[in-house]
Design a protein around this motif. Structure first.
Motif, PDB file in Angstrom:
ATOM      1  N   GLU A   1     -10.698  28.304   2.309  1.00 25.51           N
ATOM      2  CA  GLU A   1      -9.241  28.417   2.265  1.00 25.51           C
ATOM      3  C   GLU A   1      -8.738  28.345   0.827  1.00 25.51           C
ATOM      4  N   LYS A   2      -7.870  29.264   0.484  1.00 25.20           N
ATOM      5  CA  LYS A   2      -7.300  29.321  -0.863  1.00 25.20           C
ATOM      6  C   LYS A   2      -5.878  28.760  -0.847  1.00 25.20           C
ATOM      7  N   VAL A   3      -5.362  28.473  -2.039  1.00 20.30           N
ATOM      8  CA  VAL A   3      -4.034  27.882  -2.146  1.00 20.30           C
ATOM      9  C   VAL A   3      -2.959  28.854  -1.671  1.00 20.30           C
TER      10      VAL A   3
ATOM     11  N   ASP B   1     -13.748  19.539   2.817  1.00 23.20           N
ATOM     12  CA  ASP B   1     -13.388  20.062   4.137  1.00 23.20           C
ATOM     13  C   ASP B   1     -13.311  21.580   4.002  1.00 23.20           C
ATOM     14  N   ASN B   2     -14.307  22.261   4.538  1.00 25.20           N
ATOM     15  CA  ASN B   2     -14.402  23.714   4.338  1.00 25.20           C
ATOM     16  C   ASN B   2     -13.998  24.507   5.570  1.00 25.20           C
ATOM     17  N   GLU B   3     -13.104  23.933   6.384  1.00 23.72           N
ATOM     18  CA  GLU B   3     -12.560  24.713   7.489  1.00 23.72           C
ATOM     19  C   GLU B   3     -11.712  25.859   6.923  1.00 23.72           C
ATOM     20  N   PRO B   4     -11.703  27.013   7.574  1.00 21.74           N
ATOM     21  CA  PRO B   4     -10.962  28.167   7.035  1.00 21.74           C
ATOM     22  C   PRO B   4      -9.446  28.003   7.091  1.00 21.74           C
ATOM     23  N   LYS B   5      -8.965  27.090   7.948  1.00 23.38           N
ATOM     24  CA  LYS B   5      -7.529  26.839   8.039  1.00 23.38           C
ATOM     25  C   LYS B   5      -7.283  25.345   8.161  1.00 23.38           C
ATOM     26  N   TYR B   6      -6.126  24.909   7.674  1.00 26.35           N
ATOM     27  CA  TYR B   6      -5.669  23.530   7.843  1.00 26.35           C
ATOM     28  C   TYR B   6      -6.574  22.534   7.123  1.00 26.35           C
ATOM     29  N   SER B   7      -7.277  23.001   6.111  1.00 25.84           N
ATOM     30  CA  SER B   7      -8.261  22.130   5.460  1.00 25.84           C
ATOM     31  C   SER B   7      -7.627  21.071   4.574  1.00 25.84           C
ATOM     32  N   TYR B   8      -6.343  21.228   4.206  1.00 24.45           N
ATOM     33  CA  TYR B   8      -5.685  20.229   3.366  1.00 24.45           C
ATOM     34  C   TYR B   8      -5.636  18.871   4.052  1.00 24.45           C
ATOM     35  N   HIS B   9      -5.683  18.883   5.364  1.00 26.05           N
ATOM     36  CA  HIS B   9      -5.655  17.656   6.162  1.00 26.05           C
ATOM     37  C   HIS B   9      -6.879  16.804   5.834  1.00 26.05           C
TER      38      HIS B   9
ATOM     39  N   ASN C   1       2.878  28.260   2.688  1.00 30.77           N
ATOM     40  CA  ASN C   1       2.426  27.999   4.048  1.00 30.77           C
ATOM     41  C   ASN C   1       2.441  26.492   4.293  1.00 30.77           C
ATOM     42  N   GLY C   2       3.282  26.040   5.226  1.00 32.63           N
ATOM     43  CA  GLY C   2       3.391  24.613   5.508  1.00 32.63           C
ATOM     44  C   GLY C   2       2.092  23.988   5.959  1.00 32.63           C
ATOM     45  N   GLY C   3       1.222  24.781   6.592  1.00 38.64           N
ATOM     46  CA  GLY C   3      -0.060  24.270   7.053  1.00 38.64           C
ATOM     47  C   GLY C   3      -1.206  24.664   6.148  1.00 38.64           C
ATOM     48  N   GLY C   4      -0.884  25.214   4.983  1.00 42.46           N
ATOM     49  CA  GLY C   4      -1.923  25.651   4.055  1.00 42.46           C
ATOM     50  C   GLY C   4      -2.132  24.670   2.923  1.00 42.46           C
ATOM     51  N   ARG C   5      -2.990  25.051   1.994  1.00 42.92           N
ATOM     52  CA  ARG C   5      -3.251  24.215   0.825  1.00 42.92           C
ATOM     53  C   ARG C   5      -2.182  24.476  -0.228  1.00 42.92           C
ATOM     54  N   HIS C   6      -1.679  23.394  -0.809  1.00 46.95           N
ATOM     55  CA  HIS C   6      -0.611  23.522  -1.794  1.00 46.95           C
ATOM     56  C   HIS C   6      -1.071  23.240  -3.222  1.00 46.95           C
ATOM     57  N   GLY C   7      -2.245  22.637  -3.382  1.00 50.02           N
ATOM     58  CA  GLY C   7      -2.789  22.477  -4.724  1.00 50.02           C
ATOM     59  C   GLY C   7      -2.748  21.090  -5.310  1.00 50.02           C
TER      60      GLY C   7
ATOM     61  N   VAL D   1       0.844  -1.197   0.000  1.00 56.15           N
ATOM     62  CA  VAL D   1       0.000   0.000   0.000  1.00 56.15           C
ATOM     63  C   VAL D   1       0.879   1.246   0.000  1.00 56.15           C
ATOM     64  N   TYR D   2       0.589   2.156  -0.902  1.00 56.63           N
ATOM     65  CA  TYR D   2       1.320   3.421  -1.031  1.00 56.63           C
ATOM     66  C   TYR D   2       0.419   4.535  -0.503  1.00 56.63           C
ATOM     67  N   LEU D   3       0.832   5.138   0.602  1.00 59.56           N
ATOM     68  CA  LEU D   3       0.031   6.190   1.255  1.00 59.56           C
ATOM     69  C   LEU D   3       0.379   7.553   0.680  1.00 59.56           C
ATOM     70  N   ILE D   4      -0.664   8.250   0.210  1.00 63.62           N
ATOM     71  CA  ILE D   4      -0.506   9.573  -0.392  1.00 63.62           C
ATOM     72  C   ILE D   4      -1.278  10.606   0.404  1.00 63.62           C
ATOM     73  N   MET D   5      -0.681  11.761   0.612  1.00 63.99           N
ATOM     74  CA  MET D   5      -1.423  12.936   1.065  1.00 63.99           C
ATOM     75  C   MET D   5      -1.635  13.799  -0.177  1.00 63.99           C
ATOM     76  N   PRO D   6      -2.828  13.772  -0.757  1.00 67.85           N
ATOM     77  CA  PRO D   6      -3.018  14.293  -2.119  1.00 67.85           C
ATOM     78  C   PRO D   6      -2.665  15.766  -2.293  1.00 67.85           C
ATOM     79  N   ASP D   7      -2.906  16.600  -1.292  1.00 66.18           N
ATOM     80  CA  ASP D   7      -2.567  18.017  -1.428  1.00 66.18           C
ATOM     81  C   ASP D   7      -1.073  18.216  -1.596  1.00 66.18           C
TER      82      ASP D   7
END
Length: 618
Positions: free
Chosen positions: A145-147, A186-194, A151-157, A122-128
């Protein structure tokens, strides 16, 4: 003229008035399902003021709850052929509006689908953080939250298309399954990439793509004979989930009189014979975080919603497995029913639960048919659990050059000694790291010898191996010093502006560096060998007590025997093979699967420091 206009308006209202219905979940269902009695959630302004009937589906019951915006309509779809039924909503004896509901044809082989197992890697991916395949969806007008890649805790795309674009890389590496961290909205204003605080359980987050894109990912993987595992979250939703914003009733989530109450995270209270009720409740009902309301699986409406949602995604996307987040924080009776319902629908499916504990007896409690669970009259119905005790061992023992009573390779030996606690040892997920742990190459400070030792063990012992994206190119990360973002770095080459791509060979222009290539070459050879190595898929395990920090074990079945020697010491070791006669049997030679070097099993074997040999016996 006025009369005609009035009639036209009434007809339009009946035909199009279902705009009053804002949500219908599940949005459709399938014919020929074991789960044929379904509870359809209708949501809209004051829907409880209407009476509902159906043309095409038998209504078993209609539940009106505290919040008048909800109607829960239970219907029977058994023996209903693929068709479009209709629900009519009436007030004062007149139909106000209607809503179509589709029963679609089911794939004839759907029920018998085979889940992931110990023949897979199994290959685990964090898609963001993996690859950005579609720059147009990096941000979305409906999402807060926009890209912000800096920001290490932001969305990267990163997105689904990025995964699809690089499926050939993963397939060529030798992985046979992909577990992606959650992709639902996930529509949280911060850390939503998680994406563990989900706001819509029937919608892929538009910054990742669409529901159709997710189905396309599964289809593309199946064409490559690969399997897709969805990361499913039952314990909590996001604070921005549309149901959380307008609860059907207070008991949909766990409420506390004093307001937000964080979980005590003490999962042992779920089976502690001496635990106080307040401590049990503190673990099971406490919120995982301020943005993650704790779901009440003991409520039949919530449980039914979750069962149907999971089955809907399996059927819609063609999934091959689920990984369940924070499994042991759920209401344990509710989660057992949830798991059983899915496995009843798909008997050959697989579900692995995250049970982050540090004791084999406590982890094994949560596996289906556990002897430990039986002492508590409990059966989770969960086929697979994650081997966190082995994770603890591998992140420690390979930095212990000298052996000791409880140090060095004895940690691995002792871990497997306790396998008698598990009802199905081959169905345990083994790993060195994931999106919540420090990077293995960070722990070992880019020592590729130690990385090779780790992989040699994980890919030849019992269980289902799981790799974390980027480990195969030596990616680093330390969450203790730099936070979660550091262990979830962007895969180099996944973004159009990246100057060098680790998806490409070192022999190509702007491909992997020489260091990355060394990691990748070893990983690829071992993974692709493992695809056909049936002895390590499900063969017997025979292990020997480690001496001088050298651990030897065998995997064997009727057609293959593999001998694994791991020298974790800082010295050359010469092993007398007569001690291993039980495992070697009548074999006289072994070929190392990495170097292709042949070894004579009738004399001593010399093994270099911090080196592993994986010998296919002849």
């Amino acid at each position: 003229m006025k009369i005609k206009l009035f009639i036209v308006c009434i007809c339009c209202f009946i035909a199009f008035g279902n705009a009053q219905i804002k949500k219908v979940e599940p949005p459709h269902w399938w014919s020929d399902m074991e789960t044929s009695e379904i509870q359809i959630l209708f949501y809209g302004d004051s829907l409880a003021n209407y009476e509902v009937k159906s043309d095409g589906l038998q209504i078993i019951k209609v539940d009106k709850v505290v919040n008048p915006n909800y109607l829960f309509v239970t219907v029977n779809t058994k023996n209903v052929v693929p068709s479009t039924a209709s629900f009519s909503f009436s007030k004062d004896g007149s139909i106000a509006f209607t809503h179509p509901y589709e029963i679609v044809a089911r794939n004839p082989s759907s029920r018998e689908r085979k889940g992931f197992d110990s023949s897979d890697v199994v290959y685990l991916i964090m898609p963001d953080r993996f690859a950005n395949g579609n720059r147009d969806n990096d941000s979305h007008p409906e999402m807060s939250e926009k890209v912000e890649r800096s920001n290490g805790g932001g969305r990267h795309g990163g997105d689904i298309q990025g995964v699809i674009n690089n499926l050939d890389y993963i397939h060529d590496l030798g992985a046979t399954a992909i577990w992606s961290t959650p992709l639902l909205e996930d529509n949280e204003p911060k850390y939503s990439y998680h994406t563990y605080a989900q706001s819509d359980l029937y919608r892929i987050d538009p910054r990742y793509g669409t529901n159709e894109d997710y189905k396309k990912l599964a289809d593309e993987m199946h064409e490559r004979d690969m399997k897709l595992i969805m990361d499913y979250v039952t314990n909590h939703w996001g604070s921005k989930h549309w149901i959380i914003q307008d609860l059907p009733f207070a008991e949909w989530i766990h409420q506390w009189p004093e307001g937000f109450t964080r979980s005590n995270y003490r999962m042992a209270t779920q089976f502690d014979s001496y635990a106080s009720e307040v401590d049990k409740k503190g673990c099971m009902n406490g919120w995982f975080d301020t943005t993650m309301p704790d779901m009440n699986q003991s409520n039949p409406f919530v449980l039914r919603y979750m069962i149907q949602n999971a089955i809907w995604w399996i059927e819609y996307a063609g999934l091959d497995g689920l990984r369940v987040d924070t499994y042991s924080y759920n209401d344990k009776e509710g989660i057992a029913q949830w798991t059983k319902a899915i496995m009843d629908e798909y008997p050959n499916f697989n579900i692995v639960g995250e049970v982050w504990m540090h004791d084999q007896a406590q982890i094994s409690y949560w596996q289906k048919d556990s002897k430990i669970g039986a002492l508590d009259n409990y059966n989770s119905n969960l086929p697979s659990v994650m081997d966190f005790t082995l994770h603890d061992a591998v992140t420690t023992m390979f930095s212990e050059d000298e052996t000791g009573w409880d140090k060095g390779m004895i940690r691995a030996y002792d871990n497997f000694v306790n396998d008698f606690l598990y009802p199905d040892v081959n169905n345990i997920m083994v790993f060195a790291g994931n999106h919540d742990t420090n990077r293995i190459n960070g722990i070992f400070q880019s020592d590729i010898k130690k990385y090779k030792l780790v992989l040699s063990l994980l890919l030849t012992t019992r269980g289902i191996p799981q790799l974390y994206y980027g480990d195969e190119i030596g990616m680093l990360g330390n969450r203790d010093e730099k936070g979660d973002g550091d262990i979830r770095r962007d895969f180099p080459g996944g973004w159009f502006v990246d100057g060098r791509s680790a998806f490409k060979s070192a022999s190509t222009n702007h491909g992997r560096t020489s260091d990355q290539e060394a990691y990748h070459k070893f990983t690829k050879k071992l993974l692709n060998w493992r695809k056909e190595a049936t002895a390590v898929h499900n063969g017997n395990l025979l292990q020997y007590i480690p001496f001088d920090n050298v651990y030897v074990y065998f995997r064997s079945n009727e057609t293959q025997t593999v001998m694994v020697l791991i020298n974790n010491s800082s010295k050359i070791r010469k092993l007398d093979t007569s001690r291993f006669k039980e495992g070697i049997q009548s074999f006289t030679q072994g070929t190392d699967v990495i170097s292709d070097e042949n070894f004579d099993l009738t004399s001593k074997i010399t093994i270099q420091p911090k080196t592993a040999l994986i010998l296919d016996l002849k």
